[in-house]
Design an enzyme around this catalytic site. Structure first.
Site, PDB file in Angstrom:
ATOM      1  N   GLU A  61     -18.898 -16.705  32.045  1.00  0.00           N
ATOM      2  CA  GLU A  61     -17.728 -16.839  32.906  1.00  0.00           C
ATOM      3  C   GLU A  61     -17.791 -15.870  34.081  1.00  0.00           C
ATOM      4  O   GLU A  61     -17.421 -16.222  35.211  1.00  0.00           O
ATOM      5  CB  GLU A  61     -16.452 -16.589  32.099  1.00  0.00           C
ATOM      6  CG  GLU A  61     -16.202 -17.575  30.983  1.00  0.00           C
ATOM      7  CD  GLU A  61     -16.854 -17.172  29.666  1.00  0.00           C
ATOM      8  OE1 GLU A  61     -16.515 -17.743  28.626  1.00  0.00           O
ATOM      9  OE2 GLU A  61     -17.726 -16.273  29.687  1.00  0.00           O
ATOM     10  N   PRO A 267     -33.371 -13.441  23.280  1.00  0.00           N
ATOM     11  CA  PRO A 267     -32.119 -13.508  22.509  1.00  0.00           C
ATOM     12  C   PRO A 267     -30.903 -13.339  23.406  1.00  0.00           C
ATOM     13  O   PRO A 267     -30.934 -12.565  24.366  1.00  0.00           O
ATOM     14  CB  PRO A 267     -32.251 -12.344  21.509  1.00  0.00           C
ATOM     15  CG  PRO A 267     -33.273 -11.432  22.091  1.00  0.00           C
ATOM     16  CD  PRO A 267     -34.191 -12.278  22.918  1.00  0.00           C
ATOM     17  N   ARG A 268     -29.855 -14.064  23.103  1.00  0.00           N
ATOM     18  CA  ARG A 268     -28.628 -13.990  23.891  1.00  0.00           C
ATOM     19  C   ARG A 268     -28.097 -12.557  23.947  1.00  0.00           C
ATOM     20  O   ARG A 268     -27.607 -12.117  24.983  1.00  0.00           O
ATOM     21  CB  ARG A 268     -27.573 -14.914  23.278  1.00  0.00           C
ATOM     22  CG  ARG A 268     -26.201 -14.881  23.943  1.00  0.00           C
ATOM     23  CD  ARG A 268     -26.249 -15.511  25.298  1.00  0.00           C
ATOM     24  NE  ARG A 268     -24.925 -15.672  25.891  1.00  0.00           N
ATOM     25  CZ  ARG A 268     -24.711 -16.153  27.104  1.00  0.00           C
ATOM     26  NH1 ARG A 268     -25.733 -16.505  27.856  1.00  0.00           N
ATOM     27  NH2 ARG A 268     -23.497 -16.279  27.570  1.00  0.00           N
ATOM     28  N   GLY A 309     -30.054  -9.056  31.856  1.00  0.00           N
ATOM     29  CA  GLY A 309     -30.014  -9.439  33.260  1.00  0.00           C
ATOM     30  C   GLY A 309     -31.325  -9.904  33.839  1.00  0.00           C
ATOM     31  O   GLY A 309     -31.526  -9.781  35.054  1.00  0.00           O
ATOM     32  N   GLU A 310     -32.210 -10.458  33.009  1.00  0.00           N
ATOM     33  CA  GLU A 310     -33.518 -10.878  33.528  1.00  0.00           C
ATOM     34  C   GLU A 310     -33.748 -12.382  33.387  1.00  0.00           C
ATOM     35  O   GLU A 310     -34.889 -12.841  33.444  1.00  0.00           O
ATOM     36  CB  GLU A 310     -34.635 -10.101  32.835  1.00  0.00           C
ATOM     37  CG  GLU A 310     -34.621  -8.614  33.162  1.00  0.00           C
ATOM     38  CD  GLU A 310     -35.940  -7.940  32.856  1.00  0.00           C
ATOM     39  OE1 GLU A 310     -36.550  -7.387  33.792  1.00  0.00           O
ATOM     40  OE2 GLU A 310     -36.364  -7.968  31.676  1.00  0.00           O
ATOM     41  N   ASN A 334     -25.712 -22.356  29.848  1.00  0.00           N
ATOM     42  CA  ASN A 334     -25.658 -22.995  31.158  1.00  0.00           C
ATOM     43  C   ASN A 334     -27.006 -23.588  31.594  1.00  0.00           C
ATOM     44  O   ASN A 334     -27.915 -22.837  31.971  1.00  0.00           O
ATOM     45  CB  ASN A 334     -25.191 -21.952  32.169  1.00  0.00           C
ATOM     46  CG  ASN A 334     -24.926 -22.525  33.538  1.00  0.00           C
ATOM     47  OD1 ASN A 334     -25.139 -23.709  33.777  1.00  0.00           O
ATOM     48  ND2 ASN A 334     -24.475 -21.687  34.441  1.00  0.00           N
ATOM     49  N   PRO A 335     -27.144 -24.928  31.618  1.00  0.00           N
ATOM     50  CA  PRO A 335     -28.412 -25.530  32.054  1.00  0.00           C
ATOM     51  C   PRO A 335     -28.579 -25.527  33.566  1.00  0.00           C
ATOM     52  O   PRO A 335     -29.669 -25.830  34.065  1.00  0.00           O
ATOM     53  CB  PRO A 335     -28.306 -26.967  31.526  1.00  0.00           C
ATOM     54  CG  PRO A 335     -26.835 -27.254  31.549  1.00  0.00           C
ATOM     55  CD  PRO A 335     -26.160 -25.952  31.204  1.00  0.00           C
TER      56      PRO A 335
END
Length: 425
Positions: A61, A267-268, A309-310, A334-335
């Site tokens: 978001e 990993p998320r 952040g990569e 998000n695709p």
């Protein structure tokens, strides 16, 4: 009545919530140095002029509203924007991505009456823009009581959540009455929000289409590209618990067909890197680990990118992306992000958080759905082995993303009367 009960219980919940925050901090889920923000005690001063508060729950978001923040700052040279989120990961990303000094991040306060009241008394925002569907009763009720103009933007409401709210129509109407306007991602979600009692609801599209391509450090990209060379590369991006084992099993099988194939496993939540590293060790698949300064060598079958952040780097390196969160009932991620960087997307059966996006991309031939993890090796091998097919799929998805990129213009146009009413337009 239900809200009165909730408010009464949260009045008593302070000690328990503080213990929860302590436990979360011990697991790296909270920032101890900024714990005061979660308890509604900011230390930064309130800007002297206009302040717009944008609340975004977490990483996805927050990234989606960055174009909106840029547009809001164009409304006036003295205007400032405060973005709140609730996770350490999103806070770190906002520290890097927000256009400082006129935009800044704060942690959202926990939904205790005292924390909420203290937060609002300090910041006194001129306008509140609430993103998607994380509804905190005390916080929203306090915004309504303070009479602050408030809109729900990039609104999303799943069929399941809608069903829950429909069983509590009075509570839903009271809670959502804080929003003078709701800007929904889709017509279906607009109908749901209207049915729950929001008077002014419009379908304007998904702000995630308007986000620019994710950035990447050029020096890091060059170094990793040199280390990888011409090897075939694929990624499982933003994976959740259970999906790493699937990815590793798929890579082991894939290397029987493409011996040089390299898996970028992302990993998320980077703090799960140790857990994922243990899975890789147990599989016998050799790997390097980004968080330890490693680079993928010729003998490595996987590169564990347990850093923050990569993703812009990952999607530029991997011409094929398997979407995490889509093989577990998480709802997918998000695709649009890989599509904008020409990485062909494969996804599993659980993409309900992006159902309309995926549906439009699939109609255009821009994504490849699979029904389960056993189909991942065939799908990845097919795309890696056929550059023309892979490029055609990636370009179709990118065309969908670019066609919808004007969502930010529709959002700003719809918000214009509210911005003027708040004195920041």
């Amino acid at each position: 009545m239900l809200y009165s009960l909730y408010r009464g219980l949260t009045h008593l919940a302070g000690p328990a919530v503080r213990r929860i925050l302590d436990r979360r901090a011990a697991r790296g889920k909270e920032d101890p140095a900024r714990r005061h923000e979660r308890l509604g005690r900011p230390v930064l001063p309130r800007p002297p002029a206009g302040l717009i508060w944008v609340h975004a729950a977490s990483v996805g978001e927050a990234l989606a509203v960055l174009p909106l923040v840029d547009r809001l700052l164009l409304l006036g040279p003295h205007l400032q924007v405060m973005v709140t989120t609730g996770t350490v990961t999103s806070a770190a990303l906002m520290a890097r991505r927000l256009p400082r000094p006129r935009a800044f991040h704060q942690y959202v306060p926990v939904d205790l009456p005292g924390a909420v009241d203290s937060f609002l008394a300090h910041w006194r925002p001129d306008l509140v823009l609430w993103v998607e569907s994380e509804f905190w009763p005390n916080l929203l009720s306090a915004i309504r009581r303070a009479g602050i103009p408030c809109a729900l933007i990039n609104a999303r409401l799943s069929a399941r959540s809608f069903g829950h709210w429909r069983r509590l129509p009075g509570t839903a109407r009271q809670l959502l009455s804080v929003f003078q306007m709701a800007l929904a991602q889709t017509a279906v979600e607009a109908e749901r929000l209207s049915a729950l009692g929001i008077a002014d609801v419009r379908a304007v599209g998904n702000l995630k289409y308007s986000a620019p391509p994710l950035p990447a450090d050029l020096a890091g990209l060059a170094a990793l590209s040199a280390a990888i060379g011409s090897r075939p590369v694929w990624t499982v991006a933003s994976s959740h618990a259970g999906e790493e084992a699937m990815a590793i099993a798929a890579q082991v099988e894939l290397r029987h067909r493409l011996p040089d194939a390299l898996l970028l496993l992302v990993p998320r939540h980077p703090d799960r890197g140790g857990e994922v590293a243990d899975l890789l060790k147990a599989s016998g698949l050799s790997f390097a680990r980004r968080s330890e300064g490693g680079r993928p060598g010729p003998g490595h079958g996987a590169f564990l990118m347990d850093t923050l952040g990569e993703m812009g780097l990952v999607f530029r390196l991997a011409p094929v992306t398997v979407m995490g969160g889509s093989f577990m009932p998480v709802g997918g991620h998000n695709p649009i992000e890989p599509a904008l960087l020409n990485s062909a997307v494969i996804h599993g059966p659980h993409m309900f958080n992006f159902a309309e996006v995926v549906g439009e991309m699939q109609d255009a031939g821009g994504v490849l759905p699979v029904s389960g993890p056993d189909q991942i090796p065939d799908a990845v091998a097919g795309l890696l082995s056929d550059p023309l097919r892979r490029q055609a799929q990636a370009e179709a998805a990118r065309a969908v993303a670019l066609r919808n990129a004007t969502a930010i213009d529709r959002v700003m146009a719809a918000l214009s009367p509210l911005l003027n009413r708040a004195g920041v337009g």
